[in-house]
Write an enzyme that holds these catalytic residues in place. Structure first.
Site, PDB file in Angstrom:
ATOM      1  N   CYS A 105       0.812  -1.213   0.000  1.00  0.00           N
ATOM      2  CA  CYS A 105       0.000   0.000   0.000  1.00  0.00           C
ATOM      3  C   CYS A 105       0.854   1.276   0.000  1.00  0.00           C
ATOM      4  O   CYS A 105       1.453   1.612  -1.009  1.00  0.00           O
ATOM      5  CB  CYS A 105      -0.969  -0.030   1.182  1.00  0.00           C
ATOM      6  SG  CYS A 105      -2.406   1.060   0.992  1.00  0.00           S
ATOM      7  N   HIS A 201      -3.790  -6.100   1.778  1.00  0.00           N
ATOM      8  CA  HIS A 201      -3.638  -6.269   3.214  1.00  0.00           C
ATOM      9  C   HIS A 201      -4.176  -7.651   3.567  1.00  0.00           C
ATOM     10  O   HIS A 201      -4.332  -8.503   2.726  1.00  0.00           O
ATOM     11  CB  HIS A 201      -4.405  -5.182   3.967  1.00  0.00           C
ATOM     12  CG  HIS A 201      -3.983  -3.787   3.614  1.00  0.00           C
ATOM     13  ND1 HIS A 201      -2.815  -3.222   4.073  1.00  0.00           N
ATOM     14  CD2 HIS A 201      -4.573  -2.825   2.842  1.00  0.00           C
ATOM     15  CE1 HIS A 201      -2.695  -1.983   3.611  1.00  0.00           C
ATOM     16  NE2 HIS A 201      -3.749  -1.724   2.864  1.00  0.00           N
TER      17      HIS A 201
END
Length: 255
Positions: A105, A201
């Site tokens: 990310c 994630h």
């Protein structure tokens, strides 16, 4: 800088040093779990895992064998910018030399060419991955399923940054379900040499141990000068969780 050592149950095959970049500033969606998963799996394979937590301003372990980085808000990215600029040349050299790295990310964005925030601020990246990211008002949220060279990979995305791959930049995977880099071109993440960037994630590695093993294999050879000597590990819970998510997401796509 904090260091922890995990020893295997038997005689160690060697020590693998895992460096987690900015665990306080850049680990807001459980991405530190990737480091825990790696350390545990290194130990299960019979190696000693030395885990180093690198904070802004601390001594940089340029002798690391495997590097990790997680997600963070724009403010977190700004707080690590100066330190990342300082250690950037070393990271670029190691990436070019084949050191394995996984960045998720926000750190994925900073490993690219640049990140343009919604407020107009431009955060320069390291250029390790040929990607450019722009912030926008639309968030891309939800479970994801990818087809990758490691097989089907699952995770969860939550990002407003829209990332575009440069010409010739290989993706981490192709999106079977979810948004991916930008919600348009069906790419997710980026991969150059042994550096993987991704928005997934979950954290990513506990559910996808084959990705962990691919990173560990390279790190083990660098650490010991010998080919990776894996143990025959059984991962029924991870395999079942991944299989169920793949089935659920692909079934939803067919509706």
């Amino acid at each position: 800088m904090t260091t922890e050592t995990l020893e295997p149950a038997g005689a160690s095959k060697g020590t693998i040093t895992v460096v987690h970049l900015y665990p306080r500033e850049m680990s807001i969606y459980g991405d530190r779990g990737n480091t825990h998963a790696l350390a545990g799996r290194i130990r299960r394979h019979g190696y000693t895992a030395e885990v180093v937590l690198h904070d802004p301003g601390s001594t940089f372990r340029s002798d690391g064998h495997l590097f990790m980085g997680g997600g963070g808000q724009d403010s977190g990215q700004a707080r690590v910018e100066a330190d990342l600029e300082a250690v950037g040349p070393a990271l670029k050299a190691m990436a070019a030399d084949g050191v394995p790295m996984l960045v998720i990310c926000g750190m994925y964005q900073l490993f690219g060419n640049s990140f343009h925030t919604v407020t107009g601020q431009v955060l320069p990246g390291l250029g390790i991955l040929d990607v450019t990211t722009k912030g926008n008002d639309k968030r891309m949220i939800g479970p994801v399923c990818l087809e990758t060279e490691y097989g089907k990979v699952v995770g969860y995305e939550n990002h407003s940054g829209s990332t575009v791959l440069g010409s010739g930049q290989e993706a981490f995977g192709s999106v079977l379900s979810g948004h991916g880099n930008n919600g348009e071109d069906r790419t997710e993440g980026a991969r150059t040499n042994h550096v993987i960037g991704s928005y997934l994630h979950g954290p990513l590695l506990p559910a996808n141990p084959m990705v962990s093993d691919a990173l560990i294999a390279v790190a083990a050879e660098r650490a010991t000068g010998r080919p990776f000597e894996p143990e025959d590990l059984d991962d029924p819970l991870a395999d079942e969780a991944r299989t169920r998510q793949v089935r659920r997401l692909l079934s939803r796509e067919r509706v």
